[in-house]
Design an enzyme around this catalytic site. Structure first.
Site, short mmCIF file in Angstrom:
data_model
loop_
_atom_site.label_atom_id
_atom_site.label_comp_id
_atom_site.label_asym_id
_atom_site.label_seq_id
_atom_site.Cartn_x
_atom_site.Cartn_y
_atom_site.Cartn_z
CE LYS A 90 -58.34 57.22 23.20
NZ LYS A 90 -58.62 57.84 21.88
CE1 TYR B 266 -60.33 54.62 24.90
CE2 TYR B 266 -60.12 55.65 27.07
CZ TYR B 266 -60.55 55.69 25.75
OH TYR B 266 -61.20 56.81 25.29
CB VAL C 172 -57.14 54.72 11.40
CG1 VAL C 172 -58.32 55.59 11.03
CG2 VAL C 172 -57.37 53.97 12.71
CG PHE D 44 -67.30 64.22 25.78
CD1 PHE D 44 -67.75 65.18 24.89
CD2 PHE D 44 -66.37 64.59 26.74
CE1 PHE D 44 -67.28 66.48 24.93
CE2 PHE D 44 -65.89 65.88 26.80
CZ PHE D 44 -66.34 66.84 25.89
CB THR E 96 -69.15 59.20 22.55
OG1 THR E 96 -68.62 58.27 23.52
CG2 THR E 96 -68.54 60.58 22.80
CB CYS F 79 -62.57 61.43 16.19
SG CYS F 79 -62.52 63.22 16.32
CB SER G 213 -70.38 57.61 15.16
OG SER G 213 -69.13 57.04 15.49
#
Length: 256
Positions: A166, A162, A61, A195, A197, A87, A15
């Site tokens: 990152k 977050y 992951v 973005f 998404t 991603c 996705s």
């Protein structure tokens, strides 16, 4: 690195940015191993793009055995791994302290586990496989591309978890690139801005339009194919290494 001869691990490949990357690599003749938790979407992509070009492996992951299993499946089917694009990621908006009390620690840990530890887990295990490749004429064995965010630099209110995750990806880009340089493996990070998404997919059109207008130019949300195109450019340009590239239309996020 020649994208048409590549075998690429794409986490979150079913996705958003990952899906766009998967589609672009396959369209250019490369092979993709999709690592994702969404089996329905992942298998649907394999059906659409062809089993000769793609493989789906249900993967968490940050679980070592999951990633090892996915890499083993990739080697069994395609014989090698030449690149990894990370991603997979999640968000969690909550103030450090607010009306509901302190930030929930388990929620903070989950974001760090998926976004930061998950990224590093894939990097370290993929690098082991990529290092086994014969170097090309430039001495290159492969490429690893990670996904950070402009929130790594301008985290907004409620983005402590977050932004920390990152920011960690940004911070480890150069040392990992240096670690792997002698093996001919390049390491880069893309830091997208706003973005289109799944993270914004449920927002009303009015909200998405307002967010897009925050971007200096172009005044719109970024499109996943633009991320995928940058990945392709990174593959092609051997001199790119150890860098974090902002893909954000010059936006600098405000507190809220």
């Amino acid at each position: 690195m020649d994208i048409s001869k590549s075998v690429v691990i794409v986490t979150g490949g079913a996705s958003g940015l990952g899906e766009a990357t998967t589609r672009n690599i396959v369209s250019k003749g490369g092979k993709v191993v999709i690592l994702d938790l969404n089996a329905d979407r992942g298998l649907s992509l394999v059906d659409e793009l062809g089993e000769a070009n793609t493989l789906f492996a249900k993967t968490n992951v940050y679980e070592e055995e999951d990633v090892k299993s996915a890499l083993a499946q990739a080697i069994d089917k395609f014989g090698k791994i030449t690149a990894a694009v990370n991603c997979a990621g999640i968000g969690n908006a909550q103030k450090t302290y607010g009306r509901k009390g302190p930030f929930e620690l388990d929620g903070f840990k989950k974001v760090i586990n998926v976004n930061l530890i998950g990224t590093f887990n894939v990097i370290r295990l993929a690098a082991e496989k990529i290092a086994q490749n014969e170097p090309d004429e430039n001495g290159e064995r492969g490429v690893i591309v990670n996904t950070a965010s402009v929130a790594a630099f301008e985290g907004q209110i409620g983005q402590a978890a977050y932004s920390a995750s990152k920011g960690g990806i940004v911070g480890m880009t150069l040392p990992i690139a240096r670690d792997l340089a002698e093996l001919g493996i390049r390491v880069l990070t893309i830091a997208p801005g706003l973005f289109e998404t799944p993270l914004l997919g449920n927002a009303p059109e009015k909200v998405r339009k307002a967010l897009g207008e925050m971007v200096p130019f172009p005044q719109r949300l970024g499109q996943p194919h633009e991320y995928a195109h940058l990945v392709e450019s990174i593959f092609a340009n051997t001199m790119l290494n150890g860098e974090v590239i902002r893909l954000d239309g010059a936006i600098r996020m405000q507190p809220k």
